[in-house]
Design an enzyme around this catalytic site. Structure first.
Site, mmCIF file in Angstrom:
data_model
loop_
_atom_site.group_PDB
_atom_site.id
_atom_site.type_symbol
_atom_site.label_atom_id
_atom_site.label_comp_id
_atom_site.label_asym_id
_atom_site.label_seq_id
_atom_site.Cartn_x
_atom_site.Cartn_y
_atom_site.Cartn_z
ATOM 1 N N HIS A 110 1.193 -0.811 -0.001
ATOM 2 C CA HIS A 110 0.298 0.094 -0.326
ATOM 3 C C HIS A 110 0.670 1.286 0.171
ATOM 4 C CE1 HIS A 110 0.446 -0.382 4.715
ATOM 5 N NE2 HIS A 110 0.159 1.328 4.178
ATOM 6 N N ASP A 141 -0.127 -7.661 1.617
ATOM 7 C CA ASP A 141 0.280 -6.494 1.959
ATOM 8 C C ASP A 141 1.988 -5.922 1.611
ATOM 9 O OD1 ASP A 141 -0.191 -3.687 1.976
ATOM 10 O OD2 ASP A 141 -0.473 -2.960 3.449
ATOM 11 N N SER A 215 4.728 2.796 8.226
ATOM 12 C CA SER A 215 4.915 1.507 7.266
ATOM 13 C C SER A 215 5.371 0.953 6.223
ATOM 14 C CB SER A 215 3.052 2.019 5.977
ATOM 15 O OG SER A 215 2.151 1.990 7.383
#
Length: 471
Positions: A110, A141, A215
Site C-alpha cells: 500500500h 500487503d 508502514s
C-alpha cells in the site's frame, strides 16, 4: 536536629543500591541497535496521478438534477467544462528496509500502490534513488523494490518470528509523519492477531509506537534482526500496532525476487469456522478445524474425494485450528505438490492425498467465492463484510444489517475521519447498506457526484456520523 550514625547511613545506602541496581540493570539499552540498524532503513516517497472532478461542476452540483428544468444548461456546461479536472499529483510517504547489498528493498504494497514514481532516500546519503517495483503481493500487503546504488548498501537480516515471545523487547524504525529515521521501542503485545485485512492475517501486535509513515519499516528484535514488517494500526488507538511476521514475509519476498509474483497452493473448497452447534451436529467434541462448506467441482479437493461437511484438522501434519489457519497452511505449499489432508468425517478421522492447484484471485472473484483482499477492500481504504446471524444476535440486532469494518488502512481518508475497525456501517449518504454491492454503488453514484460520503455508524451503544472526502 536528630542525626544517624555514619555507620548506619552507610549500611542504608548499600541496601538502597542493592535494591535499585538489579531493577535498573534489567532495562534495555537501544543505542547500539539503533546505530547499527538505522542505515539499512529507508524513506520511500511515492507519487500518484489522481484525476478529479471539475471544481466548477462540484460548485453547481447541488442544483443539478437529471430530468429537471436546467438539463439544457448542464448539457452545455459539461460540453464546455468537461467532467474531469486536470490530473494532479498526490504524494505519500512510507518506510522500507534493505535486504541485499545490491539494492533490494522490502516495503508494504500500500506504500507504493498505483505509484507512477518511487523515490528512495538513505540515512547516510543526500542522494535520492529512483526505485523500480520488482513484484508485489496485495494479499499480504508486501512489495519488493530495487534501486541501483554506486556502492554496497547496509542490510538487515530476517529473524525467526516464530521464536518471538510475548513480552520481549522490540524496536521499530521508520518515518512516521515524514519524520525520517525515528526509533521507537516497546514489547511484543500479542501474536497471531487477525484484524480482517486479508485471508492470511497472522500479525504480531506491538506497543512500540507505529504511526502513518511507519508502514513498510522493520520491527527488530534486540539482536537487530527483522521479525516483522510494520503494516497497520488501530486508527484511534494508542500503543496498538501490527506487523507481518518475518517467517511469512521471507517466503513471499523470495518468490517476488525470483519470479516477480507469488504462487499459492489451492485446495478448491470454501470453508468456515466451526461453532458449538455445528460441532455438536457433526458429532465432534471440539470446534478446532475448518468446516468445508463447498467442494468446487473438478478442483483438487474434489478429485481427491473430499466432501462438503468434512472438517479439515491437519495438512501435512500441521494442525488446522480454524479457517484462517487452513488458508495460511495451504498457501505455504507449492502448487503441484501432493499434501496429506486429514479430516473428520462422521466422527472418524480419514486421510486424503491432494495434489494442490494454484490459487487464482481473479478466478475466485468470477465464481463469487469471497477473496478478502480483492472483494471486500474499498477505495476508501477500509475493508468491509456483511454481518452474519450470530454476530447480529451478539450485537443485539433482530436481524443482520449493515457492514462490519474489518480493517482501516493507516494512511487513508477513512482513518483520518475516525472510522475504526469494529464499526458497523448502517447507511452511506442516508441510504441503507447491507451488501458490498450496495456500498460500492453508492460510492460510484451519489458519493462521487457530491465528492463526499457520509457514513452512519453504529459503535458499541452509540450511533454517529463520519464524513469522508473523496479524491
Amino acid at each position: 536536629m536528630f542525626s544517624l550514625p555514619k555507620k548506619v547511613l552507610s549500611t542504608f545506602a548499600l541496601l538502597l543500591l542493592w535494591t535499585v541496581a538489579p531493577a535498573h540493570s534489567r532495562l534495555p539499552e537501544f543505542t547500539d541497535l539503533a546505530e547499527k540498524s538505522a542505515p539499512a532503513v529507508v524513506n520511500i516517497s511515492s507519487v500518484r496521478v489522481v484525476s478529479g472532478e471539475n471544481p466548477m461542476r462540484q460548485f453547481f452540483s447541488p442544483f443539478q438534477r437529471r430530468g429537471g428544468p436546467f438539463d439544457d444548461f448542464f448539457e452545455q456546461f459539461e460540453r464546455f467544462f468537461g467532467d474531469q479536472a486536470p490530473a494532479r499529483r498526490s504524494q505519500s510517504l512510507g518506510s522500507g528496509f534493505i535486504i541485499s547489498s545490491d539494492g533490494y528493498i522490502v516495503t508494504n504494497n500500500h506504500v507504493i500502490r498505483d505509484a507512477t514514481e518511487i523515490t528512495v532516500n538513505l540515512l547516510d546519503s543526500a542522494d535520492s534513488y529512483k526505485a523500480e517495483v520488482v513484484g508485489r503481493d496485495a494479499e499480504t500487503d508486501l512489495a519488493l523494490l530495487k534501486i541501483e546504488a554506486d556502492r554496497p548498501l547496509p542490510v538487515l537480516e530476517f529473524g525467526d518470528s516464530d521464536q518471538a515471545k510475548v513480552g520481549q523487547w522490540v524496536v521499530a524504525i521508520g518515518n512516521p509523519f515524514g519524520l525520517a529515521h525515528t526509533v521507537t521501542a516497546g514489547i511484543v503485545s500479542a501474536k497471531g492477531r487477525i484484524i480482517g485485512s486479508g485471508p492470511y492475517d497472522d500479525f504480531i501486535q506491538t506497543d512500540a509506537s507505529i504511526n502513518p509513515g511507519n508502514s513498510g519499516g522493520p520491527l527488530l528484535d534486540m539482536r537487530g534482526r527483522v521479525i516483522g514488517i510494520n503494516t497497520a494500526i488501530v486508527a484511534s488507538g494508542q500503543g496498538i500496532g501490527f506487523a507481518i511476521p518475518s517467517n511469512m514475509a521471507r517466503g513471499i519476498i523470495a518468490q517476488l525476487q525470483e519470479n516477480k509474483m507469488v504462487q499459492r497452493g489451492w485446495l478448491g473448497v470454501t470453508i468456515q469456522d466451526l461453532d458449538d452447534n455445528s460441532a455438536r451436529a457433526l458429532g465432534l467434541t471440539s470446534t478446532r478445524g475448518a468446516l468445508i462448506a463447498e467442494v468446487i467441482p473438478d478442483e483438487p479437493a474434489a478429485k481427491a474425494g473430499l466432501r462438503s461437511g468434512d472438517v479439515v484438522v491437519s495438512i501435512n501434519g500441521q494442525t488446522v485450528v480454524d479457517s484462517s489457519s487452513l488458508l495460511r497452511v495451504v498457501a505455504q505449499q507449492t502448487p503441484g505438490e501432493s499434501v496429506k489432508v486429514e479430516v473428520m468425517r462422521q466422527g472418524k478421522k480419514q486421510s486424503f492425498a491432494v495434489t494442490l492447484g494454484t490459487r487464482d484471485p481473479e478466478r475466485l472473484a468470477q465464481r463469487g467465492v469471497p477473496s478478502p483482499s480483492e472483494d471486500q477492500e474499498t477505495s476508501l481504504g477500509i475493508s468491509l463484510r456483511p454481518i452474519d446471524e450470530r454476530e447480529a444476535r451478539a450485537m443485539g440486532m433482530t436481524r443482520p444489517q449493515g457492514l462490519l469494518v474489518t480493517a482501516v488502512e493507516v494512511e487513508s481518508e477513512a482513518a483520518r475521519a475516525d472510522v475504526r475497525a469494529g464499526d458497523i456501517v448502517m447507511e452511506a449518504n442516508q441510504q441503507p447498506v447491507n451488501s458490498i454491492d450496495d456500498f460500492q454503488r453508492i460510492l460510484r453514484e451519489d458519493a462521487a457526484e457530491k465528492g463526499v460520503v457520509m457514513l452512519l455508524i453504529r459503535r458499541q451503544a452509540q450511533t454517529i456520523f463520519r464524513t469522508i472526502p473523496l479524491e
